[in-house]
Design an enzyme around this catalytic site. Structure first.
Site, PDB file in Angstrom:
ATOM      1  N   GLU A 103       4.867   6.190  10.463  1.00  0.00           N
ATOM      2  CA  GLU A 103       4.491   6.713   9.131  1.00  0.00           C
ATOM      3  C   GLU A 103       4.183   5.603   8.129  1.00  0.00           C
ATOM      4  OE1 GLU A 103       9.170   7.625   7.953  1.00  0.00           O
ATOM      5  OE2 GLU A 103       7.589   8.138   6.565  1.00  0.00           O
ATOM      6  N   THR A 125       6.098   6.168  17.636  1.00  0.00           N
ATOM      7  CA  THR A 125       7.468   6.197  17.108  1.00  0.00           C
ATOM      8  C   THR A 125       8.351   6.959  18.087  1.00  0.00           C
ATOM      9  OG1 THR A 125       8.986   7.165  15.491  1.00  0.00           O
ATOM     10  CG2 THR A 125       6.809   8.126  15.544  1.00  0.00           C
ATOM     11  N   ASP A 127      10.752   8.526  17.136  1.00  0.00           N
ATOM     12  CA  ASP A 127      11.204   9.716  16.395  1.00  0.00           C
ATOM     13  C   ASP A 127      10.289  10.931  16.584  1.00  0.00           C
ATOM     14  OD1 ASP A 127      13.174   8.079  15.457  1.00  0.00           O
ATOM     15  OD2 ASP A 127      12.632   8.207  13.338  1.00  0.00           O
ATOM     16  N   MET A 169      18.942   8.174  17.339  1.00  0.00           N
ATOM     17  CA  MET A 169      18.051   7.860  16.232  1.00  0.00           C
ATOM     18  C   MET A 169      17.310   9.122  15.774  1.00  0.00           C
ATOM     19  SD  MET A 169      16.602   4.020  16.673  1.00  0.00           S
ATOM     20  CE  MET A 169      17.600   2.641  16.126  1.00  0.00           C
ATOM     21  N   ARG A 171      15.424   9.515  11.826  1.00  0.00           N
ATOM     22  CA  ARG A 171      15.681   9.323  10.401  1.00  0.00           C
ATOM     23  C   ARG A 171      15.493  10.624   9.615  1.00  0.00           C
ATOM     24  NH1 ARG A 171      15.650   5.049   7.160  1.00  0.00           N
ATOM     25  NH2 ARG A 171      14.779   3.570   8.636  1.00  0.00           N
ATOM     26  N   GLU A 221      21.003  10.348  13.497  1.00  0.00           N
ATOM     27  CA  GLU A 221      21.548   9.443  12.467  1.00  0.00           C
ATOM     28  C   GLU A 221      21.253   9.936  11.046  1.00  0.00           C
ATOM     29  OE1 GLU A 221      19.462   5.709  12.900  1.00  0.00           O
ATOM     30  OE2 GLU A 221      17.534   6.709  12.719  1.00  0.00           O
ATOM     31  N   VAL A 272      19.332   0.709  21.731  1.00  0.00           N
ATOM     32  CA  VAL A 272      19.182   0.906  23.186  1.00  0.00           C
ATOM     33  C   VAL A 272      18.049   1.910  23.442  1.00  0.00           C
ATOM     34  CG1 VAL A 272      20.338   1.943  25.193  1.00  0.00           C
ATOM     35  CG2 VAL A 272      21.579   0.342  23.737  1.00  0.00           C
ATOM     36  N   ARG A 274      15.347   2.202  21.905  1.00  0.00           N
ATOM     37  CA  ARG A 274      14.008   1.650  21.645  1.00  0.00           C
ATOM     38  C   ARG A 274      13.622   0.551  22.614  1.00  0.00           C
ATOM     39  NH1 ARG A 274      13.877   1.067  15.388  1.00  0.00           N
ATOM     40  NH2 ARG A 274      13.578  -1.121  15.842  1.00  0.00           N
TER      41      ARG A 274
HETATM   42  O1  F6P Z   1      11.445   4.794  12.930  1.00  0.00           O
HETATM   43  C1  F6P Z   1      12.052   4.586  14.158  1.00  0.00           C
HETATM   44  C2  F6P Z   1      13.499   4.219  13.969  1.00  0.00           C
HETATM   45  O2  F6P Z   1      13.990   3.884  15.230  1.00  0.00           O
HETATM   46  C3  F6P Z   1      14.352   5.293  13.279  1.00  0.00           C
HETATM   47  O3  F6P Z   1      14.799   6.277  14.159  1.00  0.00           O
HETATM   48  C4  F6P Z   1      15.461   4.465  12.722  1.00  0.00           C
HETATM   49  O4  F6P Z   1      16.057   5.082  11.610  1.00  0.00           O
HETATM   50  C5  F6P Z   1      14.802   3.202  12.331  1.00  0.00           C
HETATM   51  O5  F6P Z   1      13.656   3.075  13.136  1.00  0.00           O
HETATM   52  C6  F6P Z   1      15.683   1.993  12.486  1.00  0.00           C
HETATM   53  O6  F6P Z   1      14.984   0.886  12.078  1.00  0.00           O
HETATM   54  P1  F6P Z   1      15.499  -0.629  12.186  1.00  0.00           P
HETATM   55  O7  F6P Z   1      15.442  -1.021  13.622  1.00  0.00           O
HETATM   56  O8  F6P Z   1      14.555  -1.395  11.361  1.00  0.00           O
HETATM   57  O9  F6P Z   1      16.898  -0.608  11.659  1.00  0.00           O
END
Ligand code: F6P
Length: 341
Positions: A103, A125, A127, A169, A171, A221, A272, A274
Site C-alpha cells: 500500500e 504483501t 497481508d 502478522m 496490520r 497483530e 518468520v 516473511r
Molecule cells: O506489511 C507487511 C507487514 O509484514 C505487516 O504485517 C506488519 O505489520 C509489518 O509489515 C511489519 O513491518 P516491519 O518489518 O517493518 O516491522
C-alpha cells in the site's frame, strides 16, 4: 530503453521471482536494459543503484527476500523528494520504473505517476490487503508457515492442557489469521476488522476445556479488544505513520489466565512469516506478475498495476488499487466462527 526496478516496504517471499521474470523477458524480447534501485524509494532518491542483467537474476526463483533490498523510505516525507527522484531518473537515463510493493510503496508510485513519472506497479504483501487483485504473492507462503506452526502447537497444547495463542502478522486486515486459523483448526480467530470481546474469548476457552481439548487462538497483530487498545502497542511510527505493532498476544494470555485460571502462553511468529523460500504458488504468481509488468512497460501502461483476477493477470489503475485496503468480509469471518469454542 532503460527500466528501473525497485522493491519497497516489508519484504516478502516472491520478490526475487518478479525481478527475475522482468529481466528474463525484458532483455531478449524487448531489448531493454535494467537498473536495480536499492532499498525501495531510497534508491531513486539517492541514486543508489546496482546492475540488473540476466546473470544477476540467475538462481533467484526460490530465494526469499529481495536482492535489491527494501526500506520504508517515503519520498513525500522528505523535502524536495519528488524533484530529487525525477532528477536522478533523468541523470541515470531511466525511462520507466517498475515499483514492486504494498500500500505505501504503490501509494508513492501513484503520486509519482501523477507527477509525470512513467511507472508500473506490482503488488506484494504477505497481508494480502491490496485492493484490485484477488491475491498478492507472499501471502500463500506466510499462511503456510502459520498453518504449520498451528499444527505443531495443537499437540503441545493438548499435552499440557494450556491455552496457546499464535500472534500472526496482519496490520489492518486479518487474512493471514483467517486462512491459517481455518486451515489449522484454531478454536478462536481474532482479526483487526472485528474488535473482540475478552469475556466472549474466555467463554470460548472454557467451553473448549469442557470438551477436554486445549484451545488454540490465532490473533492478528492488529486485532484489538473492544476496550483498552491504546495500551497494546508502542508509540513508535514509521515514515508512513504506521505504529509498530506487537503485544496483543501477550495481552490475551494475561487476561485469559487472570479470568479463567488456565495457563496461557503466546507464540509470536513475526518475521518468520516473511522469510525464506516462497511457496510454489507464490513463485507462480510472482513470475506471472513480472512477465505482465514488463509487457505493461512495453505497452506504456503508465500508472497501472498487475493484478490477479481468477487465474488471469490483468492491469488495473494504481489509483484504484491504492484507494482503500481490502479487508476481511464479515461473511467470511462468520464462516470461521462456526468452529469457535
Ligand atoms: O506489511 C507487511 C507487514 O509484514 C505487516 O504485517 C506488519 O505489520 C509489518 O509489515 C511489519 O513491518 P516491519 O518489518 O517493518 O516491522
Amino acid at each position: 530503453m532503460r527500466v528501473g526496478v525497485l522493491t519497497g516496504g516489508g519484504d516478502c517471499p516472491g520478490l526475487n521471482a518478479v525481478i527475475r521474470a522482468i529481466v528474463r523477458k525484458g532483455v531478449p524480447e524487448y531489448g531493454y536494459n535494467f537498473l536495480g534501485f536499492r532499498d525501495g524509494w531510497r534508491g531513486p532518491l539517492e541514486a543508489a543503484t546496482m546492475p540488473l542483467d540476466i546473470p544477476a537474476v540467475r538462481g533467484l526463483l526460490p530465494r526469499g527476500g529481495t536482492i535489491l533490498g527494501s526500506s520504508r523510505t517515503n519520498p513525500f516525507a522528505i523535502e524536495d523528494g519528488v524533484q530529487r527522484i525525477k532528477r536522478n531518473l533523468q541523470n541515470l537515463g531511466v525511462d520507466a520504473l517498475i515499483a514492486i510493493g504494498g500500500e505505501d510503496t504503490l501509494g508513492v508510485a501513484t503520486q509519482l505517476h501523477d507527477a509525470g513519472v512513467n511507472v508500473v506497479g506490482v503488488p506484494k504483501t504477505i497481508d494480502n490487503d491490496l485492493s484490485g487483485t484477488d491475491y498478492t504473492f507472499g501471502f500463500d507462503t506466510a499462511v503456510g508457515i502459520a498453518t504449520e506452526a498451528i499444527d505443531r502447537l495443537h499437540t503441545t497444547a493438548e499435552s499440557h492442557h494450556r491455552v496457546l495463542i499464535v500472534e500472526v502478522m496482519g496490520r489492518h486486515a486479518g487474512w493471514i489469521a483467517l486462512h491459517s486459523g481455518m486451515a489449522g483448526g484454531a478454536n478462536i480467530i481474532l482479526i483487526p476488522e472485528v474488535p473482540f470481546d475478552i469475556d466472549q474469548v474466555c467463554r470460548y476457552v472454557e467451553a473448549r476445556f469442557r470438551l477436554h481439548y486445549a484451545p488454540i487462538i490465532v490473533v492478528s497483530e492488529g486485532a484489538k479488544p473492544k476496550e483498552g487498545e491504546e495500551s497494546l502497542h508502542s508509540g513508535e511510527k514509521d515514515a508512513f505513520g504506521h505504529v509498530r505493532l506487537g503485544g496483543v498476544g501477550e495481552y490475551l494470555a494475561r487476561e485469559i489466565e487472570s479470568r479463567t485460571g488456565k495457563e496461557a502462553r503466546t507464540t509470536v511468529l513475526g518475521h518468520v512469516q516473511r522469510g525464506g523460500t516462497p511457496s510454489s504458488r507464490d513463485r507462480w504468481l510472482a513470475t506471472r506478475f513480472g512477465l505482465h509488468a514488463i509487457d505493461a512497460v512495453a505497452e506504456e501502461k503508465w500508472g497501472m498495476m498487475t493484478a490477479l483476477r481468477g487465474t488471469d493477470i490483468v492491469m488495473v489503475p494504481l489509483a484504484e488499487a491504492t484507494k482503500e485496503l481490502k479487508v476481511v468480509d464479515p461473511a467470511l469471518y462468520a464462516e470461521a466462527e462456526v468452529f469457535f469454542g
